[in-house]
Write a protein that holds these residues in place. Structure first.
Motif, short mmCIF file in Angstrom:
data_model
loop_
_atom_site.label_atom_id
_atom_site.label_comp_id
_atom_site.label_asym_id
_atom_site.label_seq_id
_atom_site.Cartn_x
_atom_site.Cartn_y
_atom_site.Cartn_z
N PHE A 1 0.85 -1.18 0.00
CA PHE A 1 0.00 0.00 0.00
C PHE A 1 0.89 1.24 0.00
CE2 PHE A 1 -2.78 -3.16 2.04
CZ PHE A 1 -3.89 -3.08 1.21
N SER A 2 0.66 2.16 -0.90
CA SER A 2 1.50 3.34 -1.06
C SER A 2 0.99 4.48 -0.19
CB SER A 2 1.54 3.77 -2.52
OG SER A 2 2.25 4.98 -2.66
N CYS A 3 1.94 5.29 0.34
CA CYS A 3 1.57 6.49 1.10
C CYS A 3 2.73 7.49 0.98
CB CYS A 3 1.31 6.16 2.56
SG CYS A 3 0.72 7.57 3.53
N LYS A 4 2.67 8.31 -0.07
CA LYS A 4 3.69 9.33 -0.28
C LYS A 4 3.15 10.68 0.15
CE LYS A 4 5.99 7.00 -4.11
NZ LYS A 4 6.45 7.12 -5.53
N ALA A 5 3.99 11.44 0.90
CA ALA A 5 3.53 12.72 1.46
C ALA A 5 4.54 13.81 1.16
CB ALA A 5 3.31 12.59 2.96
N ASP A 6 4.04 15.03 1.19
CA ASP A 6 4.87 16.20 0.93
C ASP A 6 4.59 17.23 2.03
OD1 ASP A 6 6.59 17.96 -0.25
OD2 ASP A 6 5.11 18.74 -1.67
N GLY A 7 5.56 18.15 2.23
CA GLY A 7 5.39 19.19 3.23
C GLY A 7 6.72 19.82 3.57
N ASP A 8 6.71 20.89 4.32
CA ASP A 8 7.92 21.59 4.76
C ASP A 8 7.76 21.98 6.23
OD1 ASP A 8 10.34 22.85 4.82
OD2 ASP A 8 9.59 24.73 3.97
N PRO A 9 8.53 21.35 7.10
CA PRO A 9 9.58 20.36 6.86
C PRO A 9 9.03 19.01 6.39
CG PRO A 9 9.16 20.52 9.19
CD PRO A 9 8.35 21.61 8.54
N ALA A 10 9.93 18.16 5.87
CA ALA A 10 9.51 16.86 5.35
C ALA A 10 8.74 16.09 6.41
CB ALA A 10 10.74 16.07 4.91
N PRO A 11 7.54 15.63 6.07
CA PRO A 11 6.72 14.95 7.08
C PRO A 11 7.21 13.54 7.38
CG PRO A 11 5.62 14.94 4.97
CD PRO A 11 6.86 15.75 4.78
N SER A 12 6.86 13.07 8.54
CA SER A 12 7.10 11.68 8.91
C SER A 12 5.85 10.88 8.61
CB SER A 12 7.45 11.57 10.39
OG SER A 12 6.37 12.04 11.18
N VAL A 13 6.03 9.62 8.21
CA VAL A 13 4.92 8.75 7.83
C VAL A 13 4.80 7.62 8.85
CG1 VAL A 13 4.01 7.16 6.09
CG2 VAL A 13 5.10 9.31 5.39
N THR A 14 3.60 7.43 9.37
CA THR A 14 3.34 6.38 10.35
C THR A 14 2.11 5.60 9.91
OG1 THR A 14 4.18 7.79 12.13
CG2 THR A 14 2.86 5.89 12.78
N TRP A 15 2.21 4.26 10.01
CA TRP A 15 1.08 3.39 9.68
C TRP A 15 0.52 2.79 10.96
CZ3 TRP A 15 -1.50 2.28 5.17
CH2 TRP A 15 -0.94 2.75 3.98
N ILE A 16 -0.82 2.76 11.04
CA ILE A 16 -1.52 2.13 12.15
C ILE A 16 -2.19 0.86 11.62
CG2 ILE A 16 -3.23 2.42 13.98
CD1 ILE A 16 -0.87 4.32 14.17
N SER A 17 -1.93 -0.27 12.28
CA SER A 17 -2.42 -1.56 11.79
C SER A 17 -3.91 -1.72 12.06
CB SER A 17 -1.65 -2.71 12.45
OG SER A 17 -2.03 -2.83 13.81
N SER A 18 -4.45 -2.82 11.55
CA SER A 18 -5.88 -3.11 11.76
C SER A 18 -6.19 -3.39 13.23
CB SER A 18 -6.29 -4.32 10.91
OG SER A 18 -5.49 -5.45 11.25
N HIS A 19 -5.14 -3.70 14.02
CA HIS A 19 -5.31 -3.93 15.46
C HIS A 19 -4.96 -2.69 16.27
CE1 HIS A 19 -5.89 -8.16 14.52
NE2 HIS A 19 -4.76 -8.16 13.83
N ARG A 20 -4.87 -1.54 15.60
CA ARG A 20 -4.61 -0.23 16.23
C ARG A 20 -3.23 -0.15 16.85
NH1 ARG A 20 -7.34 1.83 13.07
NH2 ARG A 20 -7.08 3.79 14.22
#
Length: 603
Positions: free
Chosen positions: A429-448
C-alpha cells in the motif's frame, strides 16, 4: 610574641650584613633567605644535591628547577617548623625510606616533574601532618600496598601524568582524610575499584586519559561522600553499565570526549542529587524522550560537540530546575518547543554551530531571543537560502511570521486502495507525502498498533506499507498518518484476506525482493499485488541437502542401535562343528553307516 620573633630575625639580618657573630651555615650556599617570611629560596641554582645549612626555623624551602637526583634518609632532619617543601622540576629518581622523617609540621610537599618510577613503602614516614602531595609528571608504574599509610591527614593527592599500570588494593590504606584525587594520562586498563573503596572521605575524583573501555557495575562502591566525578578523554569507553554509578550521591558528573553512542540513561537514573551533567564530545545521535525525568535537581546539561541529529519531544520533561542547555556544535536542524516542555526556567541556550533550518519549529526560540541568553554566541540560520548565515538577533519582529513558516503535511495520492487476496500473497500500500519540513509517515495496523520498520508487516523507507504472506487475521483497515510541525494528513486502506486450500503452495521470493520489494507502477486495480515466484535453485539445493542429511542421520542411528544390541548378547562364536550321517547310496535307511563331521568358520 610575634614582635619579639620579628625583632630577632631583623637583628639576625643586621648581624649577617655587618659580619658580627654569624655562622657560615645560616643560609645554604647559592640560596637566598627571606628573614621576614622564613623562606629559603634555592630555585634554579643548578644544585646537584640538597644543600646543608638550612635555618632551623625555616618554614618554606624551594629547591625546584635544579638537578637533584636523590633524596637521602632524614635529609631534612632538624627542620621541625618546615611547612612547605618544593622539590619539583628536578631529576629525582630515588627517594629513600624515611627521607622526610621528622617533618611532622609539613603541610605541602611537591615532587612534580621528576623521574620517580617507584615509591618504596615508608618513603612518606613521619608526614602525619601532610595535607597536599603532588606526584604528577613522574614515571611511577605502580602504587604498592600501604604506600600512603602514615599520611593520615592528607586531603589532596595529585598523581597526574604517570605511567601507572596497577594500583594495589591497599595502596590508599590510611588515607581516611583524602578528599581530592587526580589521576591523568596513566596506563590503567580498568577501574581500581578496590583501591578507591578505601577513600571513604573522597569528595572529588578526576580520572583523565585512561584506556578503559567499560565502566562496570559498582565501579565506585563505598564512595558515599563523592560529589564530583570527572571521566574525560577515554577514547575507548563505549559502555556504561546500568549500576556503575549506584550508591553515589553526585552533584556533578562529567563523561566527555569518550565513545558513548547513547546517553547512559540507566546509569543516571539513580543520581537524584545531580546538578551538573556534561556528556559533550561523544558520538551521541539521539536524545530519547522521558528518560531523564529522574534528574529532578539538574541545573546544567552539556551535550556539545556530538553527533546529535534529533531530540525527541519530551526529552527534557521533568527537568524543572534546568537553567542551562548547551547543544552547540552538533548536527541539529531544529529544536522543537515540545522537547523543552515543562522547562520554563531555562535561562541559557546554546544552539550555535548547528545547521539550523529557520522555519516554524524555531519560531519559539527567535521570539525569546531578547530575553534568552545565548551565552554570547548567536544561533545562525543554515536554510532556507534567503536567510542563510543570518543571526537570530538580526530578525525584526515584523518579518518573523513571513520567514519562520512551515507547509503542512499532505498525502499526494489519495485514491482508494483496497486489496482482496488469498492468504500467502504479499500486498503493498503506497503512502507518499509532501510538506515543509519533510513529514514523517506512520502506519496504524488493523489492530490499532503502530507498524514498525521490521517484521512480516512493516513500513518501508519510502513510506509504503508491506504485508508479506498475508494471513486471514491481517484483514481490516490500515491508516497512514503523515505529519510535521505545521499539520497532519491521513488516508485509510483496506485489506481482505481469504483462506486458501491447505495444500496451496506459498510463494517464495528472491533475496532482493525479500529485503526491498519493488513498488509496481500504478494501475487500475484497487491494490498493488506482488507476483509469486516459483522455487529457485538455492531453495532446491537447501531442501535436497536437508533431506540427505536426515537420511544419513537415520542410517547412523540404526547402526548405533545394532552395535549396542549385539554387545548385549555376549561374545560371539566364530566357529561351529557339525556331525552328520550321510544317506546310503542305495537309498537304504542308513543303519550301521559311518557318520561324518565338518567344521564351519564364520568370517
Amino acid at each position: 610574641m610575634f614582635v619579639e620573633s620579628v625583632g630577632r630575625w631583623v637583628a639576625w639580618g643586621i648581624l649577617l650584613q655587618v659580619g658580627l657573630g654569624v655562622s657560615a651555615g645560616s643560609c645554604p650556599p647559592r640560596c637566598s633567605c627571606r628573614l621576614e617570611t622564613k623562606e629559603v629560596i634555592c630555585s634554579g641554582k643548578h644544585l646537584n644535591s640538597i644543600p646543608e645549612g638550612f635555618p632551623g626555623d625555616a618554614k618554606h624551602v624551594d629547591l625546584s628547577y635544579n638537578k637533584i637526583r636523590t633524596v637521602g634518609r632524614r635529609q631534612f632532619s632538624g627542620l621541625h617548623e618546615l611547612q612547605d617543601l618544593d622539590l619539583s622540576d628536578n631529576m629525582i629518581s630515588m627517594i629513600e625510606v624515611e627521607a622526610f622523617q621528622g617533618l611532622q609540621n609539613l603541610r605541602t610537599l611537591r615532587i612534580k616533574n621528576n623521574r620517580l618510577k617507584i615509591l618504596p613503602v615508608g618513603v612518606f614516614s613521619g608526614l602525619s601532618g601532610l595535607r597536599f602531595l603532588d606526584l604528577s609528571q613522574n614515571e611511577i608504574l605502580v602504587f604498592l600496598d600501604y604506600t600512603f599509610r602514615e599520611t593520615v591527614n592528607l586531603q589532596t593527592l595529585d598523581a597526574e601524568e604517570n605511567d601507572l599500570v596497577f594500583i594495589s588494593q591497599r595502596a590508599f590504606f590510611g588515607l581516611q582524610s583524602l578528599q581530592e584525587l587526580n589521576i591523568n594520562r596513566s596506563n590503567l586498563t580498568s577501574i581500581p575499584t578496590e583501591a578507591l573503596s578505601q577513600l571513604q572521605s573522597l569528595t572529588y575524583l578526576r580520572m583523565l586519559r585512561l584506556t578503559v573501555s567499560t565502566l562496570p557495575n559498582n565501579a565506585f562502591r563505598r564512595l558515599h561522600r563523592l560529589r564530583t566525578l570527572i571521566l574525560a578523554n577515554w577514547p575507548s569507553l563505549d559502555t556504561v553499565a546500568g549500576n556503575s554509578l549506584i550508591g553515589l550521591n553526585l552533584t556533578a558528573l562529567v563523561i566527555s570526549s569518550c565513545n558513548l553512542s547513547a546517553v547512559p540513561y540507566s546509569a543516571l537514573r539513580h543520581l537524584s542529587y545531580l546538578r551538573f551533567l556534561d556528556l559533550s564530545y561523544n558520538p551521541i545521535t539521539v536524545i530519547q524522550g522521558h528518560l531523564l525525568r529522574d534528574l529532578l535537581r539538574l541545573q546544567e546539561l552539556h551535550l556539545a560537540g556530538g553527533n546529535l541529529l534529533r531530540i525527541v519531544p519530551g526529552a527534557f520533561k521533568g527537568l524543572a530546575s534546568l537553567r542551562m542547555l548547551n547543544l552547540t556544535s552538533n548536527q541539529l536542524t531544529t529544536l522543537e518547543e515540545s522537547t523543552l516542555h515543562s522547562v520554563g526556567n531555562l535561562q541559557v541556550l546554546r544552539l550555535d554551530g548547528n545547521p539550523l533550518s529557520c522555519d516554524c519549529r524555531l519560531l519559539w526560540v527567535v521570539r525569546r531571543r531578547l530575553r534568552l541568553n545565548f551565552d554570547g554566541r548567536q544561533p545562525t540560520c543554515s536554510s532556507p537560502d534567503t536567510v542563510r548565515q543570518r543571526e537570530f538577533r538580526d530578525f525584526s519582529e515584523k518579518e518573523l511570521p513571513r520567514v519562520f513558516t512551515c507547509r503542512p503535511a499532505r498525502i499526494l495520492d489519495r485514491r482508494p486502495q483496497e486489496a482482496r487476496v488469498e492468504d500467502g500473497t504479499t500486498v503493498l500500500f503506497s503512502c507518499k507525502a509532501d510538506g515543509d519540513p519533510a513529514p514523517s509517515v506512520t502506519w496504524i495496523s488493523s489492530h490499532r498498533n503502530v507498524v514498525s520498520p521490521a517484521g512480516r508487516i512493516r513500513v518501508l523507507p519510502n513510506g509504503t506499507l508491506e504485508v508479506r504472506f498475508a494471513q486471514v487475521h491481517d484483514s481490516g483497515t490500515y491508516q497512514c498518518l503523515a505529519g510535521n510541525a505545521a499539520g497532519n494528513d491521513s488516508i485509510t486502506v483496506g485489506l481482505y484476506v481469504k483462506g486458501g486450500s491447505r495444500n496451496r503452495t506459498i510463494p517464495f521470493f528472491t533475496e532482493e525482493d525479500w529485503l526491498e520489494p519493488p513498488i509496481p507502477q500504478a494501475t487500475n486495480s484497487s491494490a498493488q499485488l506482488a507476483k509469486p515466484y516459483p522455487f529457485d535453485a538455492k531453495t532446491l539445493i537447501i531442501a535436497t541437502t536437508m533431506g540427505f542429511l536426515s537420511f544419513l542421520s537415520s542410517v547412523a542411528i540404526c547402526f548405533i542401535f545394532m552395535f549396542f544390541w549385539s554387545q548385549s548378547k555376549g561374545q560371539i562364536k566364530h566357529t561351529a562343528t557339525i556331525d552328520f550321517v550321510p544317506r546310503s547310496s542305495m537309498g537304504g535307511g542308513g543303519d550301521g553307516g559311518d557318520g561324518g563331521r565338518f567344521t564351519m568358520k564364520l568370517i
